[in-house]
Enzyme design. Structure first.
Site, PDB file in Angstrom:
ATOM      1  N   LYS A 129      66.959  17.440  25.461  1.00  0.00           N
ATOM      2  CA  LYS A 129      66.519  17.107  26.779  1.00  0.00           C
ATOM      3  C   LYS A 129      64.994  16.786  26.774  1.00  0.00           C
ATOM      4  O   LYS A 129      64.239  17.321  25.955  1.00  0.00           O
ATOM      5  CB  LYS A 129      67.102  17.995  27.849  1.00  0.00           C
ATOM      6  CG  LYS A 129      67.096  17.406  29.147  1.00  0.00           C
ATOM      7  CD  LYS A 129      68.318  17.039  29.232  1.00  0.00           C
ATOM      8  CE  LYS A 129      68.636  16.266  30.745  1.00  0.00           C
ATOM      9  NZ  LYS A 129      69.685  15.941  31.004  1.00  0.00           N
ATOM     10  N   ASP A 169      68.429  10.743  33.281  1.00  0.00           N
ATOM     11  CA  ASP A 169      68.806  11.757  34.205  1.00  0.00           C
ATOM     12  C   ASP A 169      68.173  11.893  35.621  1.00  0.00           C
ATOM     13  O   ASP A 169      67.763  10.597  36.025  1.00  0.00           O
ATOM     14  CB  ASP A 169      68.144  13.272  33.356  1.00  0.00           C
ATOM     15  CG  ASP A 169      69.007  14.596  33.887  1.00  0.00           C
ATOM     16  OD1 ASP A 169      69.898  14.938  33.605  1.00  0.00           O
ATOM     17  OD2 ASP A 169      68.142  15.130  34.940  1.00  0.00           O
ATOM     18  N   ASN A 244      72.785   8.599  40.976  1.00  0.00           N
ATOM     19  CA  ASN A 244      73.865   8.093  40.133  1.00  0.00           C
ATOM     20  C   ASN A 244      75.099   8.671  40.289  1.00  0.00           C
ATOM     21  O   ASN A 244      76.142   8.437  40.052  1.00  0.00           O
ATOM     22  CB  ASN A 244      73.124   8.009  38.791  1.00  0.00           C
ATOM     23  CG  ASN A 244      74.154   7.346  37.710  1.00  0.00           C
ATOM     24  OD1 ASN A 244      74.715   8.366  37.100  1.00  0.00           O
ATOM     25  ND2 ASN A 244      74.306   6.188  37.732  1.00  0.00           N
TER      26      ASN A 244
HETATM   27  P1  NDP Z   1      69.259  10.720  40.401  1.00  0.00           P
HETATM   28  O1  NDP Z   1      67.894  10.818  40.389  1.00  0.00           O
HETATM   29  O2  NDP Z   1      70.182   9.380  40.365  1.00  0.00           O
HETATM   30  O3  NDP Z   1      69.791  11.441  41.741  1.00  0.00           O
HETATM   31  C1  NDP Z   1      69.567  12.862  42.271  1.00  0.00           C
HETATM   32  C2  NDP Z   1      70.048  12.952  43.475  1.00  0.00           C
HETATM   33  O4  NDP Z   1      69.641  14.564  43.615  1.00  0.00           O
HETATM   34  C3  NDP Z   1      69.178  12.408  44.601  1.00  0.00           C
HETATM   35  O5  NDP Z   1      69.848  12.072  45.669  1.00  0.00           O
HETATM   36  C4  NDP Z   1      67.969  13.513  44.944  1.00  0.00           C
HETATM   37  O6  NDP Z   1      67.485  13.333  46.279  1.00  0.00           O
HETATM   38  C5  NDP Z   1      68.972  14.740  44.595  1.00  0.00           C
HETATM   39  N1  NDP Z   1      68.060  15.774  44.270  1.00  0.00           N
HETATM   40  C6  NDP Z   1      67.222  15.808  43.143  1.00  0.00           C
HETATM   41  N2  NDP Z   1      66.311  17.017  43.176  1.00  0.00           N
HETATM   42  C7  NDP Z   1      66.542  17.581  44.184  1.00  0.00           C
HETATM   43  C8  NDP Z   1      65.986  18.909  44.552  1.00  0.00           C
HETATM   44  N3  NDP Z   1      65.034  19.528  44.078  1.00  0.00           N
HETATM   45  N4  NDP Z   1      66.588  19.363  45.857  1.00  0.00           N
HETATM   46  C9  NDP Z   1      67.543  18.450  46.506  1.00  0.00           C
HETATM   47  N5  NDP Z   1      68.236  17.254  46.060  1.00  0.00           N
HETATM   48  C10 NDP Z   1      67.596  16.966  44.941  1.00  0.00           C
HETATM   49  O7  NDP Z   1      69.978  11.829  39.334  1.00  0.00           O
HETATM   50  P2  NDP Z   1      71.361  11.913  38.481  1.00  0.00           P
HETATM   51  O8  NDP Z   1      72.507  11.208  39.644  1.00  0.00           O
HETATM   52  O9  NDP Z   1      71.313  11.148  37.480  1.00  0.00           O
HETATM   53  O10 NDP Z   1      71.462  13.309  38.419  1.00  0.00           O
HETATM   54  C11 NDP Z   1      71.894  14.148  39.121  1.00  0.00           C
HETATM   55  C12 NDP Z   1      72.495  15.640  38.548  1.00  0.00           C
HETATM   56  O11 NDP Z   1      73.455  15.347  37.742  1.00  0.00           O
HETATM   57  C13 NDP Z   1      71.087  16.259  37.851  1.00  0.00           C
HETATM   58  O12 NDP Z   1      71.643  17.732  37.868  1.00  0.00           O
HETATM   59  C14 NDP Z   1      71.522  15.607  36.389  1.00  0.00           C
HETATM   60  O13 NDP Z   1      70.876  16.686  35.496  1.00  0.00           O
HETATM   61  C15 NDP Z   1      73.095  15.807  36.167  1.00  0.00           C
HETATM   62  N6  NDP Z   1      73.653  14.726  35.258  1.00  0.00           N
HETATM   63  C16 NDP Z   1      73.234  13.410  35.301  1.00  0.00           C
HETATM   64  C17 NDP Z   1      73.985  12.579  34.368  1.00  0.00           C
HETATM   65  C18 NDP Z   1      73.624  11.220  34.180  1.00  0.00           C
HETATM   66  O14 NDP Z   1      74.237  10.578  33.151  1.00  0.00           O
HETATM   67  N7  NDP Z   1      72.794  10.620  35.036  1.00  0.00           N
HETATM   68  C19 NDP Z   1      75.010  13.489  33.435  1.00  0.00           C
HETATM   69  C20 NDP Z   1      75.436  14.630  33.466  1.00  0.00           C
HETATM   70  C21 NDP Z   1      74.486  15.416  34.539  1.00  0.00           C
HETATM   71  P3  NDP Z   1      65.994  12.808  46.243  1.00  0.00           P
HETATM   72  O15 NDP Z   1      66.137  11.203  46.164  1.00  0.00           O
HETATM   73  O16 NDP Z   1      65.620  13.062  47.775  1.00  0.00           O
HETATM   74  O17 NDP Z   1      65.146  13.244  45.411  1.00  0.00           O
HETATM   75  O1  2IT Z   2      72.852  15.654  31.551  1.00  0.00           O
HETATM   76  C1  2IT Z   2      73.201  15.137  30.881  1.00  0.00           C
HETATM   77  O2  2IT Z   2      74.354  14.838  30.218  1.00  0.00           O
HETATM   78  C2  2IT Z   2      72.581  13.615  31.003  1.00  0.00           C
HETATM   79  N1  2IT Z   2      71.683  13.337  31.741  1.00  0.00           N
HETATM   80  C3  2IT Z   2      73.194  12.573  30.299  1.00  0.00           C
HETATM   81  C4  2IT Z   2      72.736  12.533  28.744  1.00  0.00           C
HETATM   82  C5  2IT Z   2      73.199  11.328  27.958  1.00  0.00           C
HETATM   83  O3  2IT Z   2      72.356  11.116  26.604  1.00  0.00           O
HETATM   84  O4  2IT Z   2      73.851  10.281  28.283  1.00  0.00           O
END
Ligand code: NDP
Ligand code: 2IT
Length: 448
Positions: A129, A169, A244
């Site tokens: 990461k 992420d 996302n």
């Molecule tokens: P994005 O940046 O697309 O979206 C994040 C969302 O979470 C936003 O709505 C954001 O609100 C909110 N958020 C972020 N930080 C905080 C916080 N400290 N308190 C409250 N709300 C918060 O990220 P993703 O959707 O990609 O990721 C979301 C989660 O999913 C994370 O935990 C990530 O590690 C996990 N994840 C992501 C993957 C991926 O493929 N993208 C894969 C597997 C897991 P705001 O806009 O107000 O900050």
């Molecule tokens: O937490 C996760 O699994 C991700 N942010 C996606 C990692 C990846 O390599 O697609």
């Protein structure tokens, strides 16, 4: 907290001692170690080869300066991280997070979880990461580009399709991956598509990668429900976040006949009894990069509350898809009192240990993140496959592969839990199934 296995007590104490002040990393390690007692009792070679101690120590940790200039000419200095945790099963793989809260402990918790998640996919990917404490909010496209270029100017030397393959992420999506890919290509003079995943569709990306984490989480929920003779049809759901993962979890929930009544961002919660209008959420968050509060200005009947707690809303399906430790023991109690049936973690470690325990004790179906959100990284590995064969698959074929992978992850967690006498406990199932695959590879590869 569960009582830790005696033999593992010292291992955990050593992790605390060697990594002071890294609360999230301690939490992630503790959660895994708590599950592993029965596995190490069955496999003395894991203890002899000190597999758990080795897994808890990253293979390599890179910390670097990221200087950049904003649109007014002011200089900023951020900190960049890449923790290459474990490469027993394949090249290091895992996302990059750009958020002001990022520090070494957070990157290490995420990298540690990624080892087991990636193992569960059954695909050849190690765990890593990275990210930065850079805050992209309110920054212009030019500022984002300058930051991404500076970040990659240091990171590129550690990457490669056989070495380390980052993705997105929090705060990192297709735009940022594109800017980093461009800088990597310029520095190395190589059009090496396999070096990053989450690329745009016209320059080496895979269909379904954008949707994969959210869709995969919902496929996992369907597996949990179906194994108990239930389905998503007609159920009320709540999804935290509006990024996302949240957006595509909502999309698949709606497609499968559920009604999503609430979502959120870090500022507040939108409630829409009639069902969230996803096109509007996408317009606000993906196109305009705005705030979720904008939703109520354009949708009658919906309400928005600043600083509200989304877990107070009545629902049968709850998917935390925002960030770590966003769902506490108290939140879990509220959801249980309101009749929640299934909870699956789209985010990484969104539920506190007290929350997880409350769900398990109440008999709520609970899908831990390293299983439930593995669809994102699994589809990244499918992107790598397509890049390696210079091929691109259809949406239907790729989505079907994702569905099969989520099904097999659920089966692995379920069967492993049964094998160790913990039927229905997918936390223990996921931890042991992921751990054993990595541990067997580490034993086979020798003391490296
Ligand atoms: P994005 O940046 O697309 O979206 C994040 C969302 O979470 C936003 O709505 C954001 O609100 C909110 N958020 C972020 N930080 C905080 C916080 N400290 N308190 C409250 N709300 C918060 O990220 P993703 O959707 O990609 O990721 C979301 C989660 O999913 C994370 O935990 C990530 O590690 C996990 N994840 C992501 C993957 C991926 O493929 N993208 C894969 C597997 C897991 P705001 O806009 O107000 O900050
Ligand atoms: O937490 C996760 O699994 C991700 N942010 C996606 C990692 C990846 O390599 O697609």
């Amino acid at each position: 907290m569960a009582v830790i296995d005696e033999k593992l007590d010292d291992v955990y104490a050593e992790v605390l001692h060697r990594n002071p002040g890294e609360g999230e990393f301690h939490q992630a390690v503790r959660e895994v170690i708590d599950s592993l007692g029965p596995s190490i009792a069955k496999h003395p070679e894991f203890t002899r080869r000190k597999i758990i101690q080795r897994i808890c120590e990253p293979e390599r940790q890179i910390i670097f300066r990221v200087p950049w200039e904003d649109d007014r000419g002011e200089v900023h200095i951020n900190r960049g991280f890449r923790v290459e945790f474990n490469s027993a099963l394949g090249p290091y793989k895992g996302g990059l997070r750009f958020h002001p809260s990022v520090n070494l402990g957070i990157v290490k918790f995420l990298g540690f979880e990624q080892i087991f998640k990636n193992a569960l996919t059954g695909l050849p990917i190690g765990g890593a990461k990275g990210g930065s404490d850079f805050d992209p909010k309110g920054r212009s496209d030019q500022e984002i580009m300058r930051f991404c270029q500076s970040f990659m100017t240091e990171l590129y030397r550690h990457l490669g399709e056989y070495t380390d393959v980052p993705a997105g992420d929090i705060g990192v999506g297709t735009r940022e991956i594109g800017l980093m890919f461009g800088q990597y290509k310029r520095i190395t003079n190589r059009w090496e598509s396999g070096v990053l995943t989450g690329k745009g569709l016209e320059w080496g990306g895979s269909l379904v990668r954008t949707e994969a984490t959210g869709y995969g989480t919902v496929f996992f929920v369907q597996e949990m429900l179906e194994s108990h003779g239930m389905s998503l049809e007609g159920r009320t759901a709540v999804v935290s976040g509006a990024g996302n993962v949240a957006i595509y979890a909502m999309e698949k929930l709606i497609e499968e006949g559920a009604t999503v009544v609430a979502c959120s961002d870090s500022a507040g919660v939108v409630f829409d009894q009639a069902g969230i209008d996803l096109d509007l959420v996408k317009q606000i968050k993906e196109v305009e990069r705005g705030r979720i509060s904008d939703y109520v200005d354009r949708r009658s009947g919906a309400t928005y509350k600043d600083g509200a707690c989304i877990w107070e809303i009545d629902c049968e399906i709850a998917l935390p898809c925002a960030t770590q430790n966003e769902l506490t023991g108290r939140d879990a109690e509220k959801l249980i009192a309101n009749g929640v049936v299934a909870v699956a973690e789209g985010a990484n470690m969104p539920t506190t240990p007290e929350g997880v325990r409350a769900f398990q004790e109440a008999g709520v179906l609970f899908g831990p993140g390293k299983a439930a959100n593995a669809g994102g990284v699994a589809t990244s590995a499918l992107e790598m496959q397509q890049n390696a064969s210079r091929d691109s698959w259809t949406f239907e074929y790729t989505e079907d592969r994702l569905r099969q992978i989520m099904k097999s992850i659920h089966t692995a967690c379920d069967e492993t839990a049964k094998e160790y006498g913990q039927e229905g406990n997918l936390v223990i199932g996921a931890n042991i199934a992921g751990f054993e695959r990595v541990a067997r590879a580490m034993v086979a590869l020798g003391l490296v």
